[in-house]
Each structure stands twice: as structure tokens, then as C-alpha cells.
Design an enzyme around this catalytic site. Sequence first.
Site, PDB file in Angstrom:
ATOM      1  N   GLU A 325      81.520  70.151  -9.924  1.00 26.15           N
ATOM      2  CA  GLU A 325      81.051  71.532  -9.956  1.00 26.15           C
ATOM      3  C   GLU A 325      80.086  71.771  -8.805  1.00 26.15           C
ATOM      4  OE1 GLU A 325      81.197  72.891 -14.641  1.00 26.15           O
ATOM      5  OE2 GLU A 325      79.341  72.037 -13.880  1.00 26.15           O
ATOM      6  N   CYS A 326      80.324  72.820  -8.032  1.00 21.28           N
ATOM      7  CA  CYS A 326      79.440  73.261  -6.964  1.00 21.28           C
ATOM      8  C   CYS A 326      79.137  72.102  -5.998  1.00 21.28           C
ATOM      9  CB  CYS A 326      78.178  73.880  -7.542  1.00 21.28           C
ATOM     10  SG  CYS A 326      77.317  74.984  -6.404  1.00 21.28           S
ATOM     11  N   GLY A 327      77.937  71.528  -6.034  1.00 17.98           N
ATOM     12  CA  GLY A 327      77.630  70.420  -5.149  1.00 17.98           C
ATOM     13  C   GLY A 327      78.579  69.260  -5.340  1.00 17.98           C
ATOM     14  N   TYR A 329      81.679  69.535  -6.293  1.00 16.78           N
ATOM     15  CA  TYR A 329      82.938  69.999  -5.706  1.00 16.78           C
ATOM     16  C   TYR A 329      82.937  69.770  -4.197  1.00 16.78           C
ATOM     17  CZ  TYR A 329      86.526  73.547  -4.473  1.00 16.78           C
ATOM     18  OH  TYR A 329      87.622  74.226  -3.984  1.00 16.78           O
ATOM     19  N   SER A 423      85.338  73.172  -8.572  1.00 17.13           N
ATOM     20  CA  SER A 423      85.123  74.532  -8.078  1.00 17.13           C
ATOM     21  C   SER A 423      83.628  74.745  -7.907  1.00 17.13           C
ATOM     22  CB  SER A 423      85.704  75.569  -9.051  1.00 17.13           C
ATOM     23  OG  SER A 423      84.830  75.750 -10.163  1.00 17.13           O
TER      24      SER A 423
END
Length: 435
Positions: A325-327, A329, A423
Site C-alpha cells: 500500500e502506498c509506500g 506499492y 496500489s
Amino acid sequence: MSGLLIAAPSSGSGKTTVTLGLLRALRRRGEPVAPGKAGPDYIDPAFHAAASGVACLNFDPWAMRRELLLANATLHASGGRTLVIEAMMGLFDGAADGTGSPADLAAALGLSVVLVVDCARMSHSIAALVSGYANFRVDTRVAGVILNRVATDRHEAMLRHALDAIRMPIFAVLRSDAALALPERHLGLVQAGEHEALEAFIDHAADAVTAQCDLGRLLHIARQVPDRASEANIARLPPLGQKIAVARDLAFAFSYEHMLLGWRRRGAEISFFSPLADEAPAVDADAVYLPGGYPELYAGRLAAADGFRQGMLAASSRGARIFGECGGYMTLGDTLVDAAGESHAMLGLLPLATSFAKRQRHLGYRKVVPMSDAFFTRAMTAHEFHYATIVSEGDAERLFRASDALGADLGEVGLRRGLVAGSFIHLIDIAGNDA
């Protein structure tokens, strides 16, 4: 269950510092506490945990179903612990559609509100402001106020005179103090783990609260919560696997405790590892979770962490489900360009290149629908907050179809290649109409 919501008219009023001081002050008294943070914040909970010695749960009235809010509150406050939940933004501020405010949370859980007011630039006008907040909604009870950043005895006398006219209780008066300010960066406060003098700061805040606040009176107010039936075994987001290795350090600190709680309640075993310490995920893990954080600040160290890299590649080779997730990803991608423009090789498990050389803010609540059932099968609520830009995306399936809080279509987001996916979206709960 007993508890309080520490709120404010707006961000920047000092409610985080007040909450930290209150948590530490109650801990010193031997009062068992259960810290919470309203909304999708993933930085403040680490400060709350440091102040209280207890893991902090998020309570998000927009993204979480009411059943989940009640179940988590009941579990967290078990054993006679008092919930101390810090609001986000202003008391009535929520998502773009106007829902999901701290006031909504207080109403759902039956919590009284303690309003922290920044008094630095007002005197008698405080009565109009507090009266407006106290009377704006019939389902929200403002039990009293904490006056923050009060300059002098004369200033305090004017404030007290004004609030006496509307019969508003004052729980504490805190003087202006430059030592009670926390450093910030682009996603909020600088992380608790990076604050070199965190314990001294929290103790200083606790000293101020202890000296000025009637803690017994606050605890009495906190216990005025209506009894509510709550079923702890509600539907939750399913675990990624049975043995889940979770990255946790300064680069990957943004995992929600309520998510880990839900996975454990579904029988999953959770272990932690530090990519910054060049640690690999557990060799018997059938799932690996890379949460968000600040990989852009440590991109060089991550690129050089060969043990971490080989462990992740081995996990992928043995068929473990890997989710970022985010970082996380960005770390699963091919390259990450830092703010100085230097490109760093990442894990190469997803065809993705990201950059911080030209920052662009992405912020808001999301609703996401899985594009396949390889990882998730139900619509979910989520949040997005980052400054990274996508440089390129290669051949891979899309992970979600996303919309914002107003229902506007944001298109297809995220990538999936086999059992590796991710994502920029931080998942929070099953969507209310899909539970």
C-alpha cells in the site's frame, strides 16, 4: 465502556499535544487507557502509543461501518480501560460529502466531547465560538473545554468570564509554551520514531495537563457512556494469509492496528520485519504486507538492502501473496526517484516507476471495487494521501476501480501481477452496503 473524544474547532488547535499529555497523565495515575484516533491518520497513533503504552486504534466514521466502530471500541476499552480518542480536523469536518466527522463518531459511540480551543487570538469571542459548537447538533454533547495557548492571568480571567456566561465547564487552562510544539513534514507530524526527545516532550505535556486539569472530573464525564450491545465477531476484511509477515520500521510505519486486530481475530499469525535493517520476511510466511510510510526518505538504504530484496523475491517464488500500500506499492515497483532526482532500484515485482522529483498531492477518501478475486472479493472503503507521481506503468492487471467520497469515478488504479499486488490506496473496511 467509558471514553472521551478530544476535539477542536479546527486543525492546529493543539489537540494532539493535549491528548498526549492527558494519556501520559492518566497512565501516571494508574488509570488504564485505550488510545484512539478518529479518521484515517497513520502518524498520530504512534505518538498515542508512546504516551500510553497501549496500541492505538483508528476509528473512522466515514470509512468504517458502525458495527466495526462499536466492536472495536468495546474490545479496545475492555478491562475497565477508558477510551481517549483524538479527533481529526475540526469537530464537524469530515469527507467531501460532509459525513464522517468526529461529531459523527461521538454520536455513534455515545462519547462526550472535550473541546480544545486555541485562545491565542481571542478573548470574549470564545463564548460565541464554543456556544456555536455546543449547540450545532443535538446528538453531540460538548461536556466542557480545555483552553490552550492562554497568554496571561488577565487573559485567562477574560476567557473564564465569557464562558461563565454560557455555563460552559472549563477542564483545564494551558499556557502558551513553545516547547509544546511538534515538528511537521508533508504528510503531517514527523514520525514518533524520529522524534529524538519524544519522552521528554510527552512528559512535559503531561506535567502541564496534570498541573492544570481536573483529571477526576474528566474521568467522571468519560464514564457517562450509554451501554451498547456489541458483537465482536462481525464481518471484517479477510487476512492476506494464515502467516502474514508485516514490514514495520520508519519506512513502513503506516499500518492500521484495527486491520491487524481483525486479521488476528480471524486466526492469522502476524510477524514483523524491518526492511531498513535488511531483514527478510519470515521464511514460512504465506503472505507479506508492505504498508505505507516514507520509502522516499530511505530509498538508497532500501535499494542496498540485499537481504530484504532476496527475502521478498524468495517469498514471491514460493507463491506467497504479496501486497503493498502506498509506500509499500512504490517499493514493489522497478524504480523510485527521490526528491533530489536520484533514481533507486526497488524490488521489481511490479512494473511501476514512481517519483518525488515533482510532487503532486493526492488526498481523500476512496471506495474501491476489486477488478478480480485474486486478493479481495468485496467493495471496500479506503483513504489516499501521498505526494508521489507515477512515471510509468507496464504490463499488469489493474487492481481496483476507485471512486471518491462524492462518488466521482477515479478510474482503475493499482497493479496486480499474479500473487503480487498493490496500489496507493490504504484499505480501511468493507463498504457498508457490501457487508
